[in-house]
Each structure stands twice: as structure tokens, then as C-alpha cells.
Design a protein around this motif. Structure first.
Motif, PDB file in Angstrom:
ATOM      1  N   MET A   1       0.852  -1.186   0.000  1.00  0.00           N
ATOM      2  CA  MET A   1       0.000   0.000   0.000  1.00  0.00           C
ATOM      3  C   MET A   1       0.889   1.237   0.000  1.00  0.00           C
ATOM      4  N   SER A   2       0.779   2.037  -1.019  1.00  0.00           N
ATOM      5  CA  SER A   2       1.564   3.253  -1.127  1.00  0.00           C
ATOM      6  C   SER A   2       0.723   4.438  -0.639  1.00  0.00           C
ATOM      7  N   MET A   3       1.290   5.230   0.258  1.00  0.00           N
ATOM      8  CA  MET A   3       0.568   6.365   0.812  1.00  0.00           C
ATOM      9  C   MET A   3       1.065   7.649   0.188  1.00  0.00           C
ATOM     10  N   THR A   4       0.153   8.611   0.070  1.00  0.00           N
ATOM     11  CA  THR A   4       0.547   9.942  -0.361  1.00  0.00           C
ATOM     12  C   THR A   4       1.299  10.621   0.778  1.00  0.00           C
ATOM     13  N   SER A   5       1.986  11.703   0.477  1.00  0.00           N
ATOM     14  CA  SER A   5       2.688  12.425   1.531  1.00  0.00           C
ATOM     15  C   SER A   5       1.704  12.989   2.553  1.00  0.00           C
ATOM     16  N   GLN A   6       0.501  13.364   2.109  1.00  0.00           N
ATOM     17  CA  GLN A   6      -0.521  13.866   3.031  1.00  0.00           C
ATOM     18  C   GLN A   6      -0.992  12.753   3.971  1.00  0.00           C
ATOM     19  N   GLU A   7      -1.205  11.562   3.446  1.00  0.00           N
ATOM     20  CA  GLU A   7      -1.618  10.430   4.279  1.00  0.00           C
ATOM     21  C   GLU A   7      -0.514  10.034   5.262  1.00  0.00           C
ATOM     22  N   THR A   8       0.720  10.084   4.785  1.00  0.00           N
ATOM     23  CA  THR A   8       1.856   9.759   5.646  1.00  0.00           C
ATOM     24  C   THR A   8       1.966  10.767   6.783  1.00  0.00           C
ATOM     25  N   ALA A   9       1.796  12.044   6.480  1.00  0.00           N
ATOM     26  CA  ALA A   9       1.853  13.082   7.518  1.00  0.00           C
ATOM     27  C   ALA A   9       0.739  12.885   8.540  1.00  0.00           C
ATOM     28  N   ALA A  10      -0.466  12.547   8.085  1.00  0.00           N
ATOM     29  CA  ALA A  10      -1.591  12.313   9.003  1.00  0.00           C
ATOM     30  C   ALA A  10      -1.309  11.115   9.901  1.00  0.00           C
ATOM     31  N   LEU A  11      -0.700  10.086   9.341  1.00  0.00           N
ATOM     32  CA  LEU A  11      -0.377   8.902  10.120  1.00  0.00           C
ATOM     33  C   LEU A  11       0.596   9.248  11.238  1.00  0.00           C
ATOM     34  N   PHE A  12       1.669   9.962  10.903  1.00  0.00           N
ATOM     35  CA  PHE A  12       2.657  10.277  11.924  1.00  0.00           C
ATOM     36  C   PHE A  12       2.172  11.358  12.887  1.00  0.00           C
ATOM     37  N   LYS A  13       1.271  12.212  12.447  1.00  0.00           N
ATOM     38  CA  LYS A  13       0.647  13.157  13.370  1.00  0.00           C
ATOM     39  C   LYS A  13      -0.167  12.387  14.408  1.00  0.00           C
ATOM     40  N   ALA A  14      -0.859  11.352  13.956  1.00  0.00           N
ATOM     41  CA  ALA A  14      -1.655  10.532  14.879  1.00  0.00           C
ATOM     42  C   ALA A  14      -0.763   9.833  15.897  1.00  0.00           C
ATOM     43  N   LEU A  15       0.451   9.508  15.515  1.00  0.00           N
ATOM     44  CA  LEU A  15       1.380   8.829  16.421  1.00  0.00           C
ATOM     45  C   LEU A  15       2.123   9.792  17.344  1.00  0.00           C
ATOM     46  N   ALA A  16       1.992  11.083  17.100  1.00  0.00           N
ATOM     47  CA  ALA A  16       2.782  12.084  17.817  1.00  0.00           C
ATOM     48  C   ALA A  16       2.103  12.589  19.084  1.00  0.00           C
ATOM     49  N   ASP A  17       1.446  11.687  19.800  1.00  0.00           N
ATOM     50  CA  ASP A  17       0.791  12.075  21.046  1.00  0.00           C
ATOM     51  C   ASP A  17       0.915  10.907  22.027  1.00  0.00           C
ATOM     52  N   GLU A  18       1.316  11.194  23.245  1.00  0.00           N
ATOM     53  CA  GLU A  18       1.537  10.161  24.248  1.00  0.00           C
ATOM     54  C   GLU A  18       0.285   9.318  24.498  1.00  0.00           C
ATOM     55  N   ASN A  19      -0.877   9.955  24.600  1.00  0.00           N
ATOM     56  CA  ASN A  19      -2.101   9.191  24.850  1.00  0.00           C
ATOM     57  C   ASN A  19      -2.437   8.270  23.687  1.00  0.00           C
ATOM     58  N   ARG A  20      -2.219   8.726  22.470  1.00  0.00           N
ATOM     59  CA  ARG A  20      -2.520   7.875  21.316  1.00  0.00           C
ATOM     60  C   ARG A  20      -1.543   6.701  21.238  1.00  0.00           C
ATOM     61  N   VAL A  21      -0.293   6.925  21.620  1.00  0.00           N
ATOM     62  CA  VAL A  21       0.670   5.824  21.680  1.00  0.00           C
ATOM     63  C   VAL A  21       0.229   4.811  22.737  1.00  0.00           C
ATOM     64  N   LEU A  22      -0.227   5.300  23.880  1.00  0.00           N
ATOM     65  CA  LEU A  22      -0.721   4.403  24.927  1.00  0.00           C
ATOM     66  C   LEU A  22      -1.948   3.624  24.455  1.00  0.00           C
ATOM     67  N   ILE A  23      -2.834   4.278  23.729  1.00  0.00           N
ATOM     68  CA  ILE A  23      -4.021   3.605  23.196  1.00  0.00           C
ATOM     69  C   ILE A  23      -3.601   2.449  22.291  1.00  0.00           C
ATOM     70  N   LEU A  24      -2.625   2.680  21.420  1.00  0.00           N
ATOM     71  CA  LEU A  24      -2.157   1.609  20.542  1.00  0.00           C
ATOM     72  C   LEU A  24      -1.571   0.456  21.345  1.00  0.00           C
ATOM     73  N   ARG A  25      -0.830   0.774  22.393  1.00  0.00           N
ATOM     74  CA  ARG A  25      -0.266  -0.279  23.250  1.00  0.00           C
ATOM     75  C   ARG A  25      -1.378  -1.103  23.901  1.00  0.00           C
ATOM     76  N   ILE A  26      -2.411  -0.440  24.382  1.00  0.00           N
ATOM     77  CA  ILE A  26      -3.534  -1.150  25.002  1.00  0.00           C
ATOM     78  C   ILE A  26      -4.216  -2.035  23.970  1.00  0.00           C
ATOM     79  N   LEU A  27      -4.444  -1.500  22.780  1.00  0.00           N
ATOM     80  CA  LEU A  27      -5.128  -2.263  21.739  1.00  0.00           C
ATOM     81  C   LEU A  27      -4.274  -3.392  21.186  1.00  0.00           C
ATOM     82  N   ALA A  28      -2.967  -3.351  21.411  1.00  0.00           N
ATOM     83  CA  ALA A  28      -2.098  -4.443  20.977  1.00  0.00           C
ATOM     84  C   ALA A  28      -2.485  -5.747  21.671  1.00  0.00           C
ATOM     85  N   GLY A  29      -3.148  -5.633  22.817  1.00  0.00           N
ATOM     86  CA  GLY A  29      -3.621  -6.811  23.540  1.00  0.00           C
ATOM     87  C   GLY A  29      -4.945  -7.344  23.020  1.00  0.00           C
ATOM     88  N   GLY A  30      -5.529  -6.677  22.045  1.00  0.00           N
ATOM     89  CA  GLY A  30      -6.799  -7.110  21.472  1.00  0.00           C
ATOM     90  C   GLY A  30      -7.845  -6.015  21.573  1.00  0.00           C
TER      91      GLY A  30
END
Length: 94
Positions: A1-30
Motif C-alpha cells: 500500500m503506497s501512501m501519499t505524503s498527506q496520508e503519511t503526515a496524518a499517520l505520523f501526526k496521529a502517532l505524535a501524542d503520548e495518549n494515542r501511543v498508549l491507546i495503541l499499546r492497550i489495543l495491541a492486547g486485542g
């Protein structure tokens, strides 16, 4: 899957927050109910909704309604796209 630069920026913006990183860690358990996420984070329900909206828009999570609650899970395709992007910009080892 190839992403546009805009999609890539949105993805990394979503990752650039401590709470969102924690949410991903929690969801890694299911899949988890929003109520479980709220119990594990020191944030309000509207703030959680904001975070989940950004993560979903970036393709990292998906939600499933069940009564008054939404259950969230990781979106494998979005996570693989993030990994693929990083692999594509990583210089080859010499």
C-alpha cells in the motif's frame, strides 16, 4: 500500500501524542471497549473520542459499535503501511 505524503503526515501526526501511543499499546492486547480505554487513561470521554477519530482517520484503528459503546481494535493494514513507509526511507546498510 503506497501512501501519499498527506496520508503519511496524518499517520505520523496521529502517532505524535503520548495518549494515542498508549491507546495503541492497550489495543495491541486485542479489541477493547472505549470504557476500558477510559479506565486506563487519565482523559475525558470527549478527549478519547478526539484521539480515536485521529487514529481511525490515519488508518491505525477501527471501531465497532455495540450498544452505547464502541469497541476498538488495531488496523493491521494501517500499521503495516507505517512500517513500510519507514522501511522505504531507511538507508540500506553498507
Amino acid at each position: 500500500m503506497s501512501m501519499t505524503s498527506q496520508e503519511t503526515a496524518a499517520l505520523f501526526k496521529a502517532l505524535a501524542d503520548e495518549n494515542r501511543v498508549l491507546i495503541l499499546r492497550i489495543l495491541a492486547g486485542g479489541e477493547q471497549c472505549a470504557c476500558v480505554l477510559l479506565e486506563n487513561l487519565n482523559i475525558s470521554q470527549p478527549t478519547l473520542s478526539h484521539h480515536m477519530k485521529l487514529l481511525a482517520a490515519a488508518g491505525l484503528v477501527r471501531g465497532r459499535k455495540d450498544g452505547k459503546w464502541t469497541h476498538y481494535s488495531l488496523c493491521r493494514e494501517g500499521l503495516l503501511a507505517a512500517r513500510d513507509y519507514l522501511d522505504s526511507v531507511l538507508p540500506a546498510e553498507r
